[in-house]
Design a protein around this motif. Structure first.
Motif, short mmCIF file in Angstrom:
data_model
loop_
_atom_site.label_atom_id
_atom_site.label_comp_id
_atom_site.label_asym_id
_atom_site.label_seq_id
_atom_site.Cartn_x
_atom_site.Cartn_y
_atom_site.Cartn_z
N PRO A 5 29.43 -19.34 5.41
CA PRO A 5 27.97 -19.41 5.27
C PRO A 5 27.40 -18.30 4.40
O PRO A 5 26.25 -18.38 3.98
CB PRO A 5 27.47 -19.29 6.71
CG PRO A 5 28.59 -18.74 7.49
CD PRO A 5 29.87 -19.06 6.77
N ILE A 6 28.20 -17.27 4.11
CA ILE A 6 27.71 -16.16 3.29
C ILE A 6 28.53 -16.10 1.99
O ILE A 6 29.75 -16.24 2.03
CB ILE A 6 27.86 -14.81 4.04
CG1 ILE A 6 27.15 -14.85 5.39
CG2 ILE A 6 27.38 -13.65 3.19
CD1 ILE A 6 25.67 -14.82 5.34
N ILE A 7 27.85 -15.86 0.88
CA ILE A 7 28.54 -15.75 -0.41
C ILE A 7 28.27 -14.39 -1.01
O ILE A 7 27.12 -13.94 -1.04
CB ILE A 7 28.01 -16.82 -1.38
CG1 ILE A 7 28.35 -18.21 -0.89
CG2 ILE A 7 28.58 -16.61 -2.77
CD1 ILE A 7 27.61 -19.28 -1.66
N LEU A 8 29.33 -13.76 -1.50
CA LEU A 8 29.17 -12.50 -2.23
C LEU A 8 29.69 -12.72 -3.64
O LEU A 8 30.76 -13.31 -3.82
CB LEU A 8 29.96 -11.39 -1.52
CG LEU A 8 30.27 -10.12 -2.32
CD1 LEU A 8 29.00 -9.36 -2.66
CD2 LEU A 8 31.18 -9.22 -1.50
N ASN A 9 28.96 -12.27 -4.62
CA ASN A 9 29.39 -12.48 -6.00
C ASN A 9 29.56 -11.15 -6.74
O ASN A 9 28.69 -10.29 -6.68
CB ASN A 9 28.33 -13.34 -6.72
CG ASN A 9 28.52 -13.35 -8.22
OD1 ASN A 9 27.58 -13.15 -8.96
ND2 ASN A 9 29.74 -13.56 -8.67
N VAL A 10 30.71 -11.01 -7.40
CA VAL A 10 30.91 -9.84 -8.28
C VAL A 10 31.44 -10.31 -9.63
O VAL A 10 32.14 -11.32 -9.72
CB VAL A 10 31.90 -8.80 -7.69
CG1 VAL A 10 31.35 -8.14 -6.45
CG2 VAL A 10 33.25 -9.41 -7.39
N ASP A 11 31.11 -9.56 -10.67
CA ASP A 11 31.73 -9.81 -11.97
C ASP A 11 33.13 -9.21 -11.95
O ASP A 11 33.38 -8.25 -11.21
CB ASP A 11 30.92 -9.15 -13.09
CG ASP A 11 29.60 -9.87 -13.33
OD1 ASP A 11 29.39 -10.91 -12.70
OD2 ASP A 11 28.81 -9.37 -14.15
N CYS A 12 34.01 -9.73 -12.81
CA CYS A 12 35.40 -9.28 -12.73
C CYS A 12 35.59 -7.84 -13.19
O CYS A 12 36.60 -7.22 -12.91
CB CYS A 12 36.28 -10.19 -13.57
SG CYS A 12 35.84 -10.11 -15.30
N ASP A 13 34.59 -7.27 -13.89
CA ASP A 13 34.76 -5.88 -14.35
C ASP A 13 34.11 -4.88 -13.40
O ASP A 13 33.96 -3.72 -13.74
CB ASP A 13 34.21 -5.73 -15.78
CG ASP A 13 32.78 -6.23 -15.90
OD1 ASP A 13 32.25 -6.75 -14.91
OD2 ASP A 13 32.20 -6.09 -16.99
N VAL A 14 33.73 -5.32 -12.22
CA VAL A 14 33.03 -4.42 -11.30
C VAL A 14 33.72 -4.44 -9.94
O VAL A 14 33.46 -5.31 -9.13
CB VAL A 14 31.56 -4.84 -11.13
CG1 VAL A 14 30.76 -3.72 -10.54
CG2 VAL A 14 30.97 -5.27 -12.45
N TYR A 15 34.59 -3.47 -9.69
CA TYR A 15 35.26 -3.47 -8.39
C TYR A 15 34.31 -2.98 -7.30
O TYR A 15 33.32 -2.30 -7.60
CB TYR A 15 36.54 -2.63 -8.43
CG TYR A 15 36.31 -1.15 -8.64
CD1 TYR A 15 36.39 -0.60 -9.90
CD2 TYR A 15 36.03 -0.30 -7.56
CE1 TYR A 15 36.19 0.76 -10.11
CE2 TYR A 15 35.84 1.05 -7.75
CZ TYR A 15 35.91 1.58 -9.02
OH TYR A 15 35.71 2.92 -9.22
N SER A 16 34.63 -3.32 -6.08
CA SER A 16 33.80 -2.85 -4.97
C SER A 16 34.21 -1.43 -4.62
O SER A 16 35.38 -1.17 -4.36
CB SER A 16 34.01 -3.77 -3.76
OG SER A 16 33.43 -3.16 -2.63
#
Ligand code: UPG
Ligand code: MN
Length: 408
Positions: A301-312
């Motif tokens: 139910p939850i979506i998190l989006n990151v670009d591939c050049d940005v690590y968490s």
């Protein structure tokens, strides 16, 4: 009878010095107003020589631009607040009921976005401090590159070492490249464990780098994994059917890490269908494809989006977002949470990370417009009264039900 005290999962504090800032802002406003009174009352007479007239127009335009810029910045600075989350309370109340989270990572070009960087981002989100059976990571590859798929396959194997290591020693950050580049620090994990994981990482990195440089996948691995056959029918990057491979299926119970039987999150590779007559060259289209695919696999139910050049850079980010969504009093008002971005290595000699701090300040004040300083969160109410909100840019976490990405 003892009355139950309500303890929120996040709190909001107004930043200090707001009155002083408003006073200062008011004086600037008076200054700008006086400039405009002066300009309006001193229009150049018709007989003014050409050069002077252009000088007057130039100055007026500059003042107009400054006023516009100043008014824009006030939106961001007028009402700064700080939000903090209470993750321990979240865990105590809801650890067993935490919702599923689907993490979407987007990549589009193995040359500009090297596969080793992409998998470092993927590994950083796979290693979130979150129940692995509730976490699913999807990589969307708009380049439909076999090399990226190969790198992800390598990462799925390395994850069996990396995730248990991260969890056991609580390492940060959880992108292996970023972590091993700061490894001189006085860390708590034993040197032996660190060195052995580092060795496995470096071997994987070298294999991926060599394959990328040669644009060729080692034949033993190619024969070993059936997924590579998907490329047999691909004639062009712009004309191929969808390629979908589940590399780790969290729904299977036996998916575990090498050490202490940790479960691993689901890991999926997707290259959406491409046809020459469609202009699908945007991230939004990739995100919509990811929504359709994830709804058939993990359907978090939850979506998190990151670009591939940005690590968490924080393994607790997902829990932070959950504190906003799951707060009993205010959670239902929040549609999405957005994280500020930090930059590394903007200049070669930024020894003290000054740029990083300045940029974070700018972003934080941007967030202040909506009343949220360290996180951007948006209420579901308002905007045409149908609960629609528009989100631009970076690292958002959304409710699945609410999202549609505009673009192809
Ligand atoms: O056809 C495409 C084009 C891009 N991307 C991905 O989209 C992301 C952002 O694209 P990029 O070209 O890197 O744009 P940036 O300006 O760096 O990205 C900023 O601006 C974008 C457009 O507003 C936002 O979507 C991003 O989150 C934000 O980081 C990257 O991961 C790309 O791999 C795709 O998946 N498919
Ligand atoms: Mn980018």
């Amino acid at each position: 009878m003892e009355q139950e005290v309500y303890l929120p999962l996040f709190e909001t504090k107004a930043a200090k010095g707001r009155v002083a800032y408003k006073l200062y802002s008011f004086t600037v406003f008076v200054g700008i107003f006086l400039i405009w009174v002066f300009r309006a009352s001193h229009l150049p007479p018709a007989e003014t020589e050409r050069g002077r007239r252009w000088g007057w127009i130039g100055l007026t335009m500059a003042e107009l631009w400054f006023s516009f810029y100043w008014f824009l910045t006030q939106f961001a600075r007028w009402n700064p607040v700080y939000r903090s989350t209470f993750k321990r309370r979240l865990s105590q109340r809801y650890e067993k009921e935490l919702p599923g989270v689907d993490v979407f990572v987007c990549t589009a070009d193995p040359t500009i976005e090297p596969p080793i960087m992409v998998v470092n981002t993927v590994l950083s989100v796979m290693a979130y401090d979150y129940p692995p059976e509730k976490l699913a990571v999807y990589l969307s590859d708009d380049a439909g590159s076999e090399l990226t798929f190969y790198a992800l396959l390598e990462a799925s194997r390395f994850a069996k070492h990396w995730l248990p290591f991260c969890k056991k020693f609580k390492v940060e950050p959880r992108s292996p490249a970023a972590y091993f580049s700061t490894v001189d620090r006085d860390d708590q994990e034993p040197l032996g464990d660190r060195l052995s994981v580092k060795k496995i990482y470096e071997e994987m990195r070298d294999r991926i780098d060599i394959a990328t440089r040669l644009a060729q996948i080692p034949s033993d691995i190619r024969n070993e994994h059936k997924g590579f056959h998907e490329w047999d029918s691909v004639s062009s990057v712009r004309d191929h059917p969808a390629i979908l491979q589940i590399l780790i299926d969290g729904r299977e119970t036996e998916v575990v890490g090498i050490e202490n039987h940790d479960k691993l999150p689901t890991l999926v590779y997707l290259s959406r269908e491409k046809r020459p007559h469609c202009h699908h060259n945007f991230k939004a289209g990739a995100m919509n494809a990811l929504i359709r695919v994830s709804s058939k696999i993990s359907n978090g139910p939850i979506i998190l989006n990151v670009d591939c050049d940005v690590y968490s850079n924080n393994s607790e980010s997902v829990r932070d977002a959950m504190c906003f969504f799951m707060d009993e009093n205010k959670g239902h008002e929040i549609a999405y949470v957005q994280y500020p971005q930090s930059y590394n290595n903007l200049t070669r000699n930024d020894l003290h990370g000054i740029l990083l701090r300045v940029i974070n300040e700018v972003r934080h004040s941007l967030c202040a417009w909506t009343g949220y300083n360290n996180f951007l969160t948006f209420s579901c109410k308002s905007l045409f009264g149908i609960g629609l909100k528009i989100c631009f840019g970076l690292f958002p976490v959304y409710f699945h039900l609410l999202v549609y990405f505009y673009g192809q």
